[in-house]
Each structure stands twice: as C-alpha cells, then as structure tokens.
Design a protein around this motif. Structure first.
Motif, PDB file in Angstrom:
ATOM      1  N   LYS A   5       0.832  -1.203   0.000  1.00 30.22           N
ATOM      2  CA  LYS A   5       0.000   0.000   0.000  1.00 30.22           C
ATOM      3  C   LYS A   5       0.866   1.253   0.000  1.00 30.22           C
ATOM      4  O   LYS A   5       0.568   2.228  -0.686  1.00 30.22           O
ATOM      5  CB  LYS A   5      -0.934  -0.012   1.208  1.00 30.22           C
ATOM      6  N   SER A   6       1.965   1.221   0.734  1.00 30.12           N
ATOM      7  CA  SER A   6       2.878   2.362   0.755  1.00 30.12           C
ATOM      8  C   SER A   6       3.522   2.566  -0.615  1.00 30.12           C
ATOM      9  O   SER A   6       3.651   3.703  -1.084  1.00 30.12           O
ATOM     10  CB  SER A   6       3.966   2.158   1.799  1.00 30.12           C
ATOM     11  N   VAL A   7       3.965   1.490  -1.246  1.00 35.21           N
ATOM     12  CA  VAL A   7       4.564   1.588  -2.581  1.00 35.21           C
ATOM     13  C   VAL A   7       3.528   2.105  -3.578  1.00 35.21           C
ATOM     14  O   VAL A   7       3.837   2.969  -4.402  1.00 35.21           O
ATOM     15  CB  VAL A   7       5.135   0.224  -3.026  1.00 35.21           C
ATOM     16  N   TYR A   8       2.326   1.599  -3.489  1.00 40.38           N
ATOM     17  CA  TYR A   8       1.267   2.068  -4.386  1.00 40.38           C
ATOM     18  C   TYR A   8       1.023   3.569  -4.202  1.00 40.38           C
ATOM     19  O   TYR A   8       0.962   4.319  -5.177  1.00 40.38           O
ATOM     20  CB  TYR A   8      -0.034   1.304  -4.139  1.00 40.38           C
ATOM     21  N   LEU A  10       3.004   5.807  -2.958  1.00 38.68           N
ATOM     22  CA  LEU A  10       4.174   6.613  -3.272  1.00 38.68           C
ATOM     23  C   LEU A  10       4.462   6.679  -4.764  1.00 38.68           C
ATOM     24  O   LEU A  10       4.798   7.738  -5.290  1.00 38.68           O
ATOM     25  CB  LEU A  10       5.397   6.044  -2.540  1.00 38.68           C
ATOM     26  N   LEU A  11       4.345   5.554  -5.482  1.00 37.15           N
ATOM     27  CA  LEU A  11       4.813   5.486  -6.864  1.00 37.15           C
ATOM     28  C   LEU A  11       3.727   5.351  -7.924  1.00 37.15           C
ATOM     29  O   LEU A  11       3.897   5.825  -9.043  1.00 37.15           O
ATOM     30  CB  LEU A  11       5.785   4.316  -7.020  1.00 37.15           C
ATOM     31  N   PHE A  12       2.649   4.677  -7.635  1.00 33.07           N
ATOM     32  CA  PHE A  12       1.709   4.303  -8.694  1.00 33.07           C
ATOM     33  C   PHE A  12       0.341   4.997  -8.635  1.00 33.07           C
ATOM     34  O   PHE A  12      -0.471   4.820  -9.527  1.00 33.07           O
ATOM     35  CB  PHE A  12       1.479   2.789  -8.677  1.00 33.07           C
ATOM     36  N   ARG A  13       0.102   5.780  -7.643  1.00 35.55           N
ATOM     37  CA  ARG A  13      -1.225   6.375  -7.500  1.00 35.55           C
ATOM     38  C   ARG A  13      -1.466   7.478  -8.528  1.00 35.55           C
ATOM     39  O   ARG A  13      -2.538   7.548  -9.124  1.00 35.55           O
ATOM     40  CB  ARG A  13      -1.383   6.920  -6.093  1.00 35.55           C
ATOM     41  N   ARG A  14      -0.463   8.323  -8.743  1.00 39.95           N
ATOM     42  CA  ARG A  14      -0.598   9.416  -9.710  1.00 39.95           C
ATOM     43  C   ARG A  14       0.032   9.005 -11.030  1.00 39.95           C
ATOM     44  O   ARG A  14       1.037   8.306 -11.066  1.00 39.95           O
ATOM     45  CB  ARG A  14       0.066  10.678  -9.169  1.00 39.95           C
ATOM     46  N   THR A  15      -0.541   9.464 -12.117  1.00 33.16           N
ATOM     47  CA  THR A  15      -0.053   9.108 -13.444  1.00 33.16           C
ATOM     48  C   THR A  15       1.363   9.618 -13.681  1.00 33.16           C
ATOM     49  O   THR A  15       2.189   8.924 -14.267  1.00 33.16           O
ATOM     50  CB  THR A  15      -0.998   9.670 -14.520  1.00 33.16           C
ATOM     51  N   SER A  16       1.662  10.813 -13.191  1.00 39.09           N
ATOM     52  CA  SER A  16       2.990  11.382 -13.421  1.00 39.09           C
ATOM     53  C   SER A  16       4.070  10.565 -12.696  1.00 39.09           C
ATOM     54  O   SER A  16       5.123  10.284 -13.274  1.00 39.09           O
ATOM     55  CB  SER A  16       3.034  12.833 -12.952  1.00 39.09           C
ATOM     56  N   THR A  17       3.836  10.180 -11.459  1.00 39.40           N
ATOM     57  CA  THR A  17       4.833   9.385 -10.739  1.00 39.40           C
ATOM     58  C   THR A  17       4.915   7.978 -11.306  1.00 39.40           C
ATOM     59  O   THR A  17       5.987   7.374 -11.317  1.00 39.40           O
ATOM     60  CB  THR A  17       4.536   9.329  -9.226  1.00 39.40           C
ATOM     61  N   PHE A  18       3.806   7.463 -11.800  1.00 39.25           N
ATOM     62  CA  PHE A  18       3.812   6.140 -12.433  1.00 39.25           C
ATOM     63  C   PHE A  18       4.677   6.165 -13.691  1.00 39.25           C
ATOM     64  O   PHE A  18       5.513   5.286 -13.908  1.00 39.25           O
ATOM     65  CB  PHE A  18       2.382   5.725 -12.782  1.00 39.25           C
ATOM     66  N   ALA A  19       4.537   7.207 -14.504  1.00 40.64           N
ATOM     67  CA  ALA A  19       5.319   7.320 -15.733  1.00 40.64           C
ATOM     68  C   ALA A  19       6.801   7.486 -15.425  1.00 40.64           C
ATOM     69  O   ALA A  19       7.657   6.866 -16.073  1.00 40.64           O
ATOM     70  CB  ALA A  19       4.811   8.493 -16.569  1.00 40.64           C
ATOM     71  N   ILE A  20       7.140   8.306 -14.439  1.00 37.63           N
ATOM     72  CA  ILE A  20       8.537   8.493 -14.050  1.00 37.63           C
ATOM     73  C   ILE A  20       9.119   7.196 -13.514  1.00 37.63           C
ATOM     74  O   ILE A  20      10.262   6.837 -13.814  1.00 37.63           O
ATOM     75  CB  ILE A  20       8.662   9.639 -13.030  1.00 37.63           C
ATOM     76  N   THR A  21       8.351   6.455 -12.725  1.00 37.10           N
ATOM     77  CA  THR A  21       8.803   5.169 -12.197  1.00 37.10           C
ATOM     78  C   THR A  21       9.106   4.188 -13.319  1.00 37.10           C
ATOM     79  O   THR A  21      10.128   3.497 -13.298  1.00 37.10           O
ATOM     80  CB  THR A  21       7.735   4.577 -11.254  1.00 37.10           C
ATOM     81  N   ILE A  22       8.253   4.140 -14.324  1.00 40.64           N
ATOM     82  CA  ILE A  22       8.459   3.248 -15.467  1.00 40.64           C
ATOM     83  C   ILE A  22       9.711   3.662 -16.236  1.00 40.64           C
ATOM     84  O   ILE A  22      10.536   2.811 -16.617  1.00 40.64           O
ATOM     85  CB  ILE A  22       7.226   3.250 -16.392  1.00 40.64           C
ATOM     86  N   MET A  23       9.917   4.960 -16.458  1.00 40.53           N
ATOM     87  CA  MET A  23      11.097   5.420 -17.206  1.00 40.53           C
ATOM     88  C   MET A  23      12.392   5.130 -16.448  1.00 40.53           C
ATOM     89  O   MET A  23      13.361   4.644 -17.044  1.00 40.53           O
ATOM     90  CB  MET A  23      10.983   6.916 -17.505  1.00 40.53           C
TER      91      MET A  23
END
Length: 62
Positions: A5-8, A10-23
């Motif tokens: 839940k913390s990882v979600y 922190l990293l995957f909840r918002r589209t911008s942070t999700f995209a940065i995490t993937i890159m």
C-alpha cells in the motif's frame, strides 16, 4: 500488506509518478541487461578477445 500500500501510494497512485517510475525502471533495467550481456560474452570468449591476447603480439619497448 502495508508495504504494498505504501509503494502504491508513493509510486503508482498518480499518473505522473507512475510514468517516471516506469522510465527510471527502464533505464536501470537497460543498464543491468547491457552489463550482464557483456559479462556473459566475455566469460564465453575468455582467452579469445584482443584484450586477453594482445600481450602476445605487442613488442616490448626498450
């Protein structure tokens, strides 16, 4: 469950942070895969590459 839940959050909840995490993950994976491939290639060809045998062909300077 709290770690996921913390990882979600922190990293995957918002589209911008999700995209940065993937890159960032793609860059790290590419570097790891490249170095791993080079390591395997050099292990399979040990003793056949120029950097391993060049001392046999270079003349010593006096």
């Amino acid at each position: 469950m709290s770690l996921t839940k913390s990882v979600y959050n922190l990293l995957f909840r918002r589209t911008s942070t999700f995209a940065i995490t993937i890159m960032v993950g793609a860059v790290f994976f590419e570097r790891l895969f490249d170095h791993g491939g080079d390591f395997v290639f050099e292990q399979m060809n040990r003793g056949k590459l120029w950097k391993h045998i060049k001392h046999n062909y270079e003349e010593k300077e006096e």
